[in-house]
Scaffold this active site. Sequence first.
Site, short mmCIF file in Angstrom:
data_model
loop_
_atom_site.label_atom_id
_atom_site.label_comp_id
_atom_site.label_asym_id
_atom_site.label_seq_id
_atom_site.Cartn_x
_atom_site.Cartn_y
_atom_site.Cartn_z
N SER A 52 43.36 32.59 48.95
CA SER A 52 44.16 31.82 50.02
C SER A 52 43.24 32.14 51.45
O SER A 52 42.56 33.72 51.90
CB SER A 52 45.52 33.27 50.22
OG SER A 52 46.07 32.84 48.52
N1 SAH Z 1 45.68 35.42 44.97
C1 SAH Z 1 45.19 35.18 45.16
C2 SAH Z 1 45.14 33.65 45.42
C3 SAH Z 1 44.74 32.83 43.90
S1 SAH Z 1 45.23 31.50 43.37
C4 SAH Z 1 43.47 35.47 46.29
O1 SAH Z 1 44.03 36.43 46.67
O2 SAH Z 1 42.70 35.47 45.78
C5 SAH Z 1 46.22 31.83 42.58
C6 SAH Z 1 45.78 32.24 40.93
O3 SAH Z 1 47.44 32.08 40.71
C7 SAH Z 1 45.35 31.26 40.79
O4 SAH Z 1 43.91 32.03 40.53
C8 SAH Z 1 46.12 30.98 38.55
O5 SAH Z 1 45.25 30.95 37.79
C9 SAH Z 1 47.80 31.96 39.06
N2 SAH Z 1 48.49 31.43 37.98
C10 SAH Z 1 48.91 30.37 38.38
N3 SAH Z 1 49.67 30.07 37.40
C11 SAH Z 1 50.13 31.55 37.26
C12 SAH Z 1 50.62 31.74 35.82
N4 SAH Z 1 52.24 31.08 35.48
N5 SAH Z 1 51.03 33.31 35.76
C13 SAH Z 1 49.69 34.13 36.70
N6 SAH Z 1 48.80 33.88 37.55
C14 SAH Z 1 48.99 32.46 37.93
#
Ligand code: SAH
Length: 206
Positions: A52
Amino acid sequence: MIVEQLRSRGIHDERVLEAMASVQREAFVVESERPRAYADNALPIGLGQTISQPYMVARVSELARITANDVVLEVGLGSGYQAAVLSRLAKRVVAIELLPALAQRAATALRALGIDNVEVHTGDGSRGYEQGAPYDAIVVSAGAPRIPNTLVAQLAFGGRLVIPISAGEQHVLTRVERTAEGLVTTQHDPCMYVPLRRVGGWLPHD
Ligand code: SAH
């Protein structure tokens, strides 16, 4: 980053600013993106996912109003960056990531920074993580079509859920607080997250 991207845009919570200053974003960025580690935007981390934007990480952390004794759930661990910032604000972070390769990489990055209060799980967190509930705060780092009832149900009394909710082509950062008067929902920044996936798909009443 702190001055130009955060303070100037209205992030005033000193604990959040300190936490942001104490976590090196470059530790969570893939090798090829390292020169852009402090850029004012999300960056690819592989498998179609992103780390993010620093502003969003700070804004979410501020809206979640985390105090030192809190237990926090993060759904969508991704690179681990948001969890690292939360770990500086809370007592303990429980984090869940759908993709095993990302969960593993994030766990390694967190360990390398000596962060030992983040518990990493692999699986679908769209319905939260019941075993660790209730939580003082729940942060969802992926965009959902609507507020999942199962997540609200895992909030402690006084707890806050911060989640990007679909609004046309974009998301709007939404906070749900469990208060003495019931649930209080407020809408905040427009944003754009990767989608929160749900094993089996989203049903109309989910
Ligand atoms: N907080 C992270 C943002 C990652 S993007 C950072 O700071 O880097 C969002 C993430 O959510 C992705 O890695 C994706 O695989 C995950 N995601 C999507 N659906 C999900 C679910 N149902 N349960 C857990 N993770 C999920």
